[in-house]
Design a protein around this motif. Structure first.
Motif, PDB file in Angstrom:
ATOM      1  N   MET A   1       2.111   9.536   0.260  1.00 53.34           N
ATOM      2  CA  MET A   1       2.600   8.228  -0.114  1.00 53.34           C
ATOM      3  C   MET A   1       1.772   7.749  -1.312  1.00 53.34           C
ATOM      4  SD  MET A   1       3.072   4.854   2.292  1.00 53.34           S
ATOM      5  CE  MET A   1       4.217   5.587   3.422  1.00 53.34           C
ATOM      6  N   ASN A   2       2.437   7.197  -2.283  1.00 52.12           N
ATOM      7  CA  ASN A   2       1.702   6.770  -3.476  1.00 52.12           C
ATOM      8  C   ASN A   2       1.034   5.400  -3.258  1.00 52.12           C
ATOM      9  OD1 ASN A   2       3.389   4.569  -4.408  1.00 52.12           O
ATOM     10  ND2 ASN A   2       4.908   6.087  -5.004  1.00 52.12           N
ATOM     11  N   PRO A   3      -0.010   5.113  -4.018  1.00 55.08           N
ATOM     12  CA  PRO A   3      -0.769   3.864  -3.841  1.00 55.08           C
ATOM     13  C   PRO A   3       0.085   2.598  -3.977  1.00 55.08           C
ATOM     14  CG  PRO A   3      -1.994   5.385  -5.208  1.00 55.08           C
ATOM     15  CD  PRO A   3      -0.642   5.998  -4.991  1.00 55.08           C
ATOM     16  N   SER A   4       1.076   2.640  -4.837  1.00 55.50           N
ATOM     17  CA  SER A   4       1.948   1.482  -5.007  1.00 55.50           C
ATOM     18  C   SER A   4       2.719   1.178  -3.723  1.00 55.50           C
ATOM     19  CB  SER A   4       2.922   1.736  -6.167  1.00 55.50           C
ATOM     20  OG  SER A   4       3.825   0.672  -6.284  1.00 55.50           O
ATOM     21  N   SER A   5       3.212   2.224  -3.078  1.00 54.29           N
ATOM     22  CA  SER A   5       3.938   2.045  -1.814  1.00 54.29           C
ATOM     23  C   SER A   5       3.024   1.505  -0.726  1.00 54.29           C
ATOM     24  CB  SER A   5       4.548   3.363  -1.360  1.00 54.29           C
ATOM     25  OG  SER A   5       5.542   3.787  -2.259  1.00 54.29           O
ATOM     26  N   ILE A   6       1.814   2.008  -0.678  1.00 52.73           N
ATOM     27  CA  ILE A   6       0.847   1.548   0.324  1.00 52.73           C
ATOM     28  C   ILE A   6       0.539   0.070   0.114  1.00 52.73           C
ATOM     29  CG2 ILE A   6      -1.541   1.774   1.132  1.00 52.73           C
ATOM     30  CD1 ILE A   6      -1.253   4.807   0.523  1.00 52.73           C
ATOM     31  N   MET A   7       0.330  -0.327  -1.120  1.00 55.71           N
ATOM     32  CA  MET A   7       0.046  -1.733  -1.424  1.00 55.71           C
ATOM     33  C   MET A   7       1.221  -2.628  -1.047  1.00 55.71           C
ATOM     34  SD  MET A   7      -3.023  -1.818  -2.331  1.00 55.71           S
ATOM     35  CE  MET A   7      -3.182  -3.463  -2.951  1.00 55.71           C
ATOM     36  N   LYS A   8       2.432  -2.160  -1.290  1.00 54.67           N
ATOM     37  CA  LYS A   8       3.631  -2.924  -0.959  1.00 54.67           C
ATOM     38  C   LYS A   8       3.737  -3.124   0.560  1.00 54.67           C
ATOM     39  CE  LYS A   8       8.474  -2.969  -2.319  1.00 54.67           C
ATOM     40  NZ  LYS A   8       9.529  -2.222  -3.008  1.00 54.67           N
TER      41      LYS A   8
END
Length: 75
Positions: A1-8
């Motif tokens: 999972m990419n960092p942007s998805s995790i932050m979202k």
């Protein structure tokens, strides 16, 4: 999972927690000692202007086995 998805996802979780603080405390209390076979879980949904709709399940061994498999997949 990419960092942007995790932050979202984390942002959405924080918003949910802020909007419904008692719900997460309730879930934590219920699951603190685990759910055992024979436990009855009931949920009621009431949409604005409509009658409530309620259903329940009695937890079976196969349900607990499925939850364990899902936990292991998440690791």
């Amino acid at each position: 999972m990419n960092p942007s998805s995790i932050m979202k996802i984390l942002s959405a979780k924080n918003t949910f927690t802020a909007n419904h603080p008692k719900f997460l405390a309730f879930i934590s209390t219920v699951f603190r000692n685990g759910i055992e076979e024979g436990t009855i879980i009931e949920i009621t949904v009431q949409k604005p202007g409509q009658e409530p709709l309620t259903s329940n399940i009695k937890v079976q061994r196969s349900d607990l086995d499925l939850l364990q498999e899902l936990r292991e997949l998440g690791r």
